[in-house]
Design an enzyme around this catalytic site. Structure first.
Site, mmCIF file in Angstrom:
data_model
loop_
_atom_site.group_PDB
_atom_site.id
_atom_site.type_symbol
_atom_site.label_atom_id
_atom_site.label_comp_id
_atom_site.label_asym_id
_atom_site.label_seq_id
_atom_site.Cartn_x
_atom_site.Cartn_y
_atom_site.Cartn_z
ATOM 1 N N GLU A 46 0.939 -1.127 -0.039
ATOM 2 C CA GLU A 46 0.041 -0.171 -0.061
ATOM 3 C C GLU A 46 0.838 1.103 0.039
ATOM 4 O O GLU A 46 1.927 1.329 0.614
ATOM 5 C CB GLU A 46 -0.911 -0.055 1.451
ATOM 6 C CG GLU A 46 -2.302 -0.422 0.917
ATOM 7 C CD GLU A 46 -2.480 -2.080 1.101
ATOM 8 O OE1 GLU A 46 -3.563 -2.536 0.893
ATOM 9 O OE2 GLU A 46 -1.451 -2.474 1.668
ATOM 10 N N THR A 47 0.257 2.069 -0.831
ATOM 11 C CA THR A 47 1.075 3.557 -0.594
ATOM 12 C C THR A 47 -0.605 4.491 -0.134
ATOM 13 O O THR A 47 -1.544 4.602 -0.509
ATOM 14 C CB THR A 47 1.288 4.147 -1.969
ATOM 15 O OG1 THR A 47 2.321 3.439 -2.322
ATOM 16 C CG2 THR A 47 1.731 5.636 -1.876
#
Length: 288
Positions: A46-47
């Site tokens: 995830e970002t």
């Protein structure tokens, strides 16, 4: 354009363990398509993108921000470890002075606060329901082969399938299980599973004393073959194991190669506090 970016290892106090997330601080709104391009470039599970909700907001003083999460392939409605990472950037790097941070997200408002050496996330708690084996038999076979499955549950809110392995197995069996998550895509015929949780009751004796349950988590449907430590999966696991063990306070360990520990406390308002430590491993700027 330059955007400050950080990599934070979540649910650990040691660099290069736990679950890494990238965190971007957005001074201004980003062109919609750029969120996904950046997340694909970072290539972490995830970002997270923290954005100001009002023109006068300040990363060091404001207490409420927008937050979105992207995998390398798509946006997701909830990500615990990237929320922990985002909170760490605000608390530890921006030196935010708020006692509680509130994030406006696709899963509603999420709150984070600091307690001793951990950051505590206030997350939704998701109920699981019995799942008929026949519907998902091929997926279970792809995941655990001929291992004994003690319980099978499904969380419709999160589209996560929970597979509890027999209490006869040790933690090492879960850790050493070789999983080809890519095969899950063709084995899942119902169209309703977007994440697979394997879980095992904790062992109250020996070196593992203290962990109430163990897990591993796979989400190839979101471009993540195995996620190292997963807050959103524990929003499902917490309700299940609380019911099974008759406990509201639990300590969990996710048995991925990187591994991570989560401290769990079910609240009286139907939500769950999940606490973890962090290690900040990278500070820089995206330039484009």
């Amino acid at each position: 354009m330059q955007i400050p970016i950080f990599t934070v290892d979540a649910f650990t106090n040691r660099p290069f363990s736990g679950n890494p997330a990238a965190v971007c601080l957005l001074e201004n709104d980003l062109d919609e398509g750029l969120h996904q391009k950046i997340a694909t470039e970072m290539n972490l599970s995830e970002t997270a993108f923290i954005r100001k909700l009002h023109p006068g907001d300040d990363f060091t003083k404001s207490s409420c921000f927008g937050l979105r999460w992207f995998t390398p392939t798509n946006e997701v409605p909830l990500c615990g470890h990237a929320t922990l990472a985002a909170s760490a950037v605000l608390f530890h790097i921006q030196k935010n002075t708020s006692s509680i941070l509130t994030f406006v997200t696709l899963s509603g408002e999420l709150k984070a606060r600091q307690v001793e050496d951990r950051i505590v996330l206030d997350l939704p708690l998701y109920t699981t329901y019995p799942q008929v084996l026949q519907e998902v038999a091929e997926l279970i076979k792809a995941a655990v082969g001929d291992m004994i499955v003690q319980d099978l549950r499904y969380s419709p809110d999160t589209k996560k399938l929970l597979v509890r392995l027999s209490d006869a197995y040790e933690r090492s069996v879960l850790e050493e299980l070789q999983v080809s998550a890519q095969r899950f895509l063709s084995a899942e015929k119902t169209g309703k599973v977007k994440g697979l949780i394997l879980t095992l009751k904790g062992n109250s004796s020996g070196k593992d004393k203290g962990h109430d349950f163990y897990s591993r988590y796979f989400a190839p449907w979101n471009g993540v073959l195995e996620d190292p430590v997963t807050g959103s999966a524990h929003a499902v696991l917490s309700s299940y194991w609380s019911e099974q063990l008759g406990k509201k306070e639990m300590l969990a360990f996710q048995c991925s190669r990187r591994g991570g520990e989560l401290k769990i406390s079910l609240r009286n308002d139907g939500r769950v506090d999940i606490a973890g430590q962090i290690a900040i491993v990278l500070k820089g700027n995206l330039t484009f």
